[in-house]
Design a protein around this motif. Structure first.
Motif, PDB file in Angstrom:
ATOM      1  N   LYS A  98      14.402  42.901 134.107  1.00 14.89           N
ATOM      2  CA  LYS A  98      16.179  41.699 134.324  1.00 14.89           C
ATOM      3  C   LYS A  98      16.821  42.305 134.448  1.00 14.89           C
ATOM      4  N   THR A 130       7.595  43.668 124.374  1.00 10.21           N
ATOM      5  CA  THR A 130       8.128  42.690 125.666  1.00 10.21           C
ATOM      6  C   THR A 130       9.349  43.048 125.794  1.00 10.21           C
ATOM      7  N   GLN A 131      10.121  42.396 124.524  1.00 11.71           N
ATOM      8  CA  GLN A 131      11.272  42.017 125.778  1.00 11.71           C
ATOM      9  C   GLN A 131      11.944  43.064 126.039  1.00 11.71           C
ATOM     10  N   TRP A 132      12.000  44.850 125.533  1.00 17.02           N
ATOM     11  CA  TRP A 132      12.562  45.427 125.672  1.00 17.02           C
ATOM     12  C   TRP A 132      12.268  45.787 127.541  1.00 17.02           C
ATOM     13  N   SER A 154       5.558  42.158 120.545  1.00 13.70           N
ATOM     14  CA  SER A 154       6.701  41.335 121.218  1.00 13.70           C
ATOM     15  C   SER A 154       8.222  41.901 121.463  1.00 13.70           C
ATOM     16  N   LYS A 155       8.561  42.867 120.424  1.00 15.36           N
ATOM     17  CA  LYS A 155       9.415  43.785 120.335  1.00 15.36           C
ATOM     18  C   LYS A 155       9.801  44.392 122.282  1.00 15.36           C
ATOM     19  N   VAL A 200      11.041  43.365 129.410  1.00 13.20           N
ATOM     20  CA  VAL A 200      11.591  42.478 130.395  1.00 13.20           C
ATOM     21  C   VAL A 200      12.940  42.669 130.831  1.00 13.20           C
ATOM     22  N   PHE A 201      13.822  43.743 129.302  1.00 11.99           N
ATOM     23  CA  PHE A 201      15.430  43.547 129.318  1.00 11.99           C
ATOM     24  C   PHE A 201      15.699  44.875 130.818  1.00 11.99           C
TER      25      PHE A 201
END
Length: 81
Positions: A39, A31-33, A28-29, A35-36
């Motif tokens: 985005k 994936t967050q990276w 999840s971390k 996406v950041f």
């Protein structure tokens, strides 16, 4: 750095948990990276794991060294003054 941790109500001693494999390789971390990066339309070829390692290399000497140091950004390293 100490003030930042105090302001956020984060214990300074807990900072090293982000360097552990369980955090660095957390799906999840990562994936967050990704996406950041996407985005914000940042053209960057660096993984979340690499970012964590670079942060550790940059930040931890500030906590473990009583010497006055300066950051050499062109060499990406600390030097003792």
């Amino acid at each position: 750095l100490e003030t930042t941790f105090l302001t956020r109500g984060t214990p300074l001693e807990g900072r090293t948990v982000v360097y552990e494999d369980e955090f660095k390789y957390d799906t999840s971390k990562n994936t967050q990276w990704e996406v950041f990066i996407s985005k914000n339309k940042i053209e960057l070829e660096i993984s979340f794991v690499q970012v964590v390692e670079k942060l550790k290399y940059f930040i931890e000497p500030l906590f473990s060294n009583d010497s006055v140091m300066s950051w050499n950004y062109s060499k990406w390293q600390w030097k003792v003054d």
